[in-house]
Design a protein around this motif. Structure first.
Motif, PDB file in Angstrom:
ATOM      1  N   LEU A   1      -4.667 -15.501  -4.872  1.00  0.00           N
ATOM      2  CA  LEU A   1      -3.387 -15.085  -5.452  1.00  0.00           C
ATOM      3  C   LEU A   1      -2.430 -14.614  -4.369  1.00  0.00           C
ATOM      4  CD1 LEU A   1      -4.483 -13.077  -8.641  1.00  0.00           C
ATOM      5  CD2 LEU A   1      -3.526 -15.381  -8.560  1.00  0.00           C
ATOM      6  N   TRP A   2      -2.969 -13.900  -3.380  1.00  0.00           N
ATOM      7  CA  TRP A   2      -2.139 -13.385  -2.290  1.00  0.00           C
ATOM      8  C   TRP A   2      -1.564 -14.528  -1.455  1.00  0.00           C
ATOM      9  CZ3 TRP A   2       0.562  -9.542  -0.435  1.00  0.00           C
ATOM     10  CH2 TRP A   2       0.793  -9.401   0.941  1.00  0.00           C
TER      11      TRP A   2
ATOM     12  N   LEU B   1      -5.647  -5.652   0.831  1.00  0.00           N
ATOM     13  CA  LEU B   1      -5.551  -5.925  -0.602  1.00  0.00           C
ATOM     14  C   LEU B   1      -6.519  -5.068  -1.402  1.00  0.00           C
ATOM     15  CD1 LEU B   1      -5.371  -9.828  -0.568  1.00  0.00           C
ATOM     16  CD2 LEU B   1      -3.464  -8.220  -0.676  1.00  0.00           C
ATOM     17  N   VAL B   2      -7.766  -5.000  -0.942  1.00  0.00           N
ATOM     18  CA  VAL B   2      -8.824  -4.366  -1.731  1.00  0.00           C
ATOM     19  C   VAL B   2      -8.603  -2.865  -1.888  1.00  0.00           C
ATOM     20  CG1 VAL B   2     -11.297  -3.900  -1.864  1.00  0.00           C
ATOM     21  CG2 VAL B   2     -10.480  -6.141  -1.095  1.00  0.00           C
ATOM     22  N   LYS B   3      -8.231  -2.191  -0.820  1.00  0.00           N
ATOM     23  CA  LYS B   3      -8.117  -0.734  -0.899  1.00  0.00           C
ATOM     24  C   LYS B   3      -7.037  -0.265  -1.879  1.00  0.00           C
ATOM     25  CE  LYS B   3     -10.413   0.531   3.372  1.00  0.00           C
ATOM     26  NZ  LYS B   3     -10.352   1.299   4.639  1.00  0.00           N
TER      27      LYS B   3
ATOM     28  N   GLU C   1       4.003  -4.704  -4.481  1.00  0.00           N
ATOM     29  CA  GLU C   1       4.705  -5.647  -5.357  1.00  0.00           C
ATOM     30  C   GLU C   1       3.754  -6.708  -5.883  1.00  0.00           C
ATOM     31  OE1 GLU C   1       8.387  -8.899  -5.024  1.00  0.00           O
ATOM     32  OE2 GLU C   1       8.068  -7.408  -3.439  1.00  0.00           O
ATOM     33  N   PHE C   2       2.879  -7.185  -5.012  1.00  0.00           N
ATOM     34  CA  PHE C   2       1.876  -8.186  -5.377  1.00  0.00           C
ATOM     35  C   PHE C   2       0.954  -7.671  -6.474  1.00  0.00           C
ATOM     36  CE2 PHE C   2      -2.614  -9.337  -4.405  1.00  0.00           C
ATOM     37  CZ  PHE C   2      -2.592 -10.660  -4.806  1.00  0.00           C
ATOM     38  N   ILE C   3       0.507  -6.438  -6.354  1.00  0.00           N
ATOM     39  CA  ILE C   3      -0.394  -5.864  -7.355  1.00  0.00           C
ATOM     40  C   ILE C   3       0.282  -5.791  -8.712  1.00  0.00           C
ATOM     41  CG2 ILE C   3      -1.568  -3.725  -8.044  1.00  0.00           C
ATOM     42  CD1 ILE C   3      -2.241  -3.295  -5.084  1.00  0.00           C
ATOM     43  N   GLU C   4       1.533  -5.377  -8.725  1.00  0.00           N
ATOM     44  CA  GLU C   4       2.267  -5.291  -9.989  1.00  0.00           C
ATOM     45  C   GLU C   4       2.446  -6.657 -10.639  1.00  0.00           C
ATOM     46  OE1 GLU C   4       3.331  -2.650 -11.738  1.00  0.00           O
ATOM     47  OE2 GLU C   4       2.369  -1.336 -10.267  1.00  0.00           O
TER      48      GLU C   4
ATOM     49  N   ILE D   1       3.871  -4.661   5.119  1.00  0.00           N
ATOM     50  CA  ILE D   1       2.893  -5.403   4.323  1.00  0.00           C
ATOM     51  C   ILE D   1       2.399  -4.551   3.165  1.00  0.00           C
ATOM     52  CG2 ILE D   1       0.598  -6.463   4.346  1.00  0.00           C
ATOM     53  CD1 ILE D   1       2.820  -8.162   5.621  1.00  0.00           C
ATOM     54  N   GLU D   2       2.231  -3.258   3.379  1.00  0.00           N
ATOM     55  CA  GLU D   2       1.812  -2.368   2.291  1.00  0.00           C
ATOM     56  C   GLU D   2       2.810  -2.408   1.142  1.00  0.00           C
ATOM     57  OE1 GLU D   2       1.352   1.440   4.105  1.00  0.00           O
ATOM     58  OE2 GLU D   2      -0.644   0.995   4.914  1.00  0.00           O
ATOM     59  N   GLU D   3       4.080  -2.408   1.460  1.00  0.00           N
ATOM     60  CA  GLU D   3       5.112  -2.482   0.425  1.00  0.00           C
ATOM     61  C   GLU D   3       5.033  -3.805  -0.321  1.00  0.00           C
ATOM     62  OE1 GLU D   3       8.792  -1.798   2.418  1.00  0.00           O
ATOM     63  OE2 GLU D   3       8.346   0.317   2.872  1.00  0.00           O
TER      64      GLU D   3
END
Length: 234
Positions: free
Chosen positions: A31-32, A127-129, A89-92, A83-85
């Motif tokens: 997905l990422w 991604l995982v954390k 957005e990716f998680i949402e 990248i954290e930001e």
């Protein structure tokens, strides 16, 4: 020293959950990669290459080092904070709609019992954390990424948490953790996690792939079928 049996009785269990296709109805790394293509950060050719490599993963014979080199290439030279930001957005957008309701309920079941919950994945830690944090897990084990002055180099570091490497990383985690556990639950969908499921006291095959399903049936493991509800946590 003799340990009081009542003390041992009241120790918590440790619950280890795989992430991809176990707690979510998809592979977060795939997905990422697709998300990076959507954002114009990666080329469509990478998505096609990643999909091809995932066919080998399904058979249990992926070269994880090659996979990581390819899929981390878009991060080279990128700032960790930026990248954290993007991951938030990716998680949402991609992860929350893919969650298994039954998986969330199982995590909650463990937490109500006082158990410790760990997400152990062969996906990258960036991604995982944050996904594990969103799920309310106590900790996460994932493939560690190298940074230099807060900039991603595109390299991994340490033992990759893949196949037997996931067991090695779990043993290291346990050795560095002061908590004492009564036993260990393990949940996964993939034949790649057979070493982990063989190592725990209480293995569960969740929506198992055909090869893992065969092993689970032969060993009389519990097989769980979790259903997807795309309204979860929206």
């Amino acid at each position: 020293m003799v340990i009081d049996s009542t003390v041992k009785k009241h120790r918590p269990y440790l619950a280890i959950f795989d992430l991809d296709d176990t707690l979510i109805a998809a592979d977060s790394a795939s997905l990422w990669t697709a998300f990076l293509v959507e954002q114009g950060i990666a080329l469509p050719a990478l998505q096609a290459e990643e999909e091809e490599m995932m066919l080998a993963y399904a058979k249990g014979d992926m070269d994880m080092h090659s996979y990581m080199r390819a899929t981390l290439a878009p991060l080279i030279g990128k700032d960790r904070t930026a990248i954290e930001e993007l991951v938030n957005e990716f998680i949402e957008q991609k992860i929350k709609p893919a969650l298994y309701q039954d998986g969330l309920a199982r995590i909650e079941w463990h937490k109500k019992r006082g158990d410790s919950v760990i997400i152990a994945s062969a996906t990258s830690e960036h991604l995982v954390k944050p996904i594990a944090n969103m799920l309310g897990a106590d900790d996460a084990i994932a493939i560690e990424l190298e940074t230099l002055n807060n900039i991603y180099t595109g390299n991994t570091k340490g033992v990759l948490s893949y196949q037997q490497g996931k067991v090695t990383r779990m043993k290291t985690w346990l050795a560095s953790n002061d908590a004492q556990y009564k036993g260990c639950y393990g949940y996964s969908d993939s034949i790649n996690d057979l070493p982990l499921l063989n190592a725990v006291d209480k293995p569960f095959a969740v929506n198992p792939d055909p090869t893992l399903a065969m092993h689970a049936q032969m060993k009389d493991w519990t097989i769980m079928e979790w259903r997807h509800d795309n309204n979860i946590l929206r």
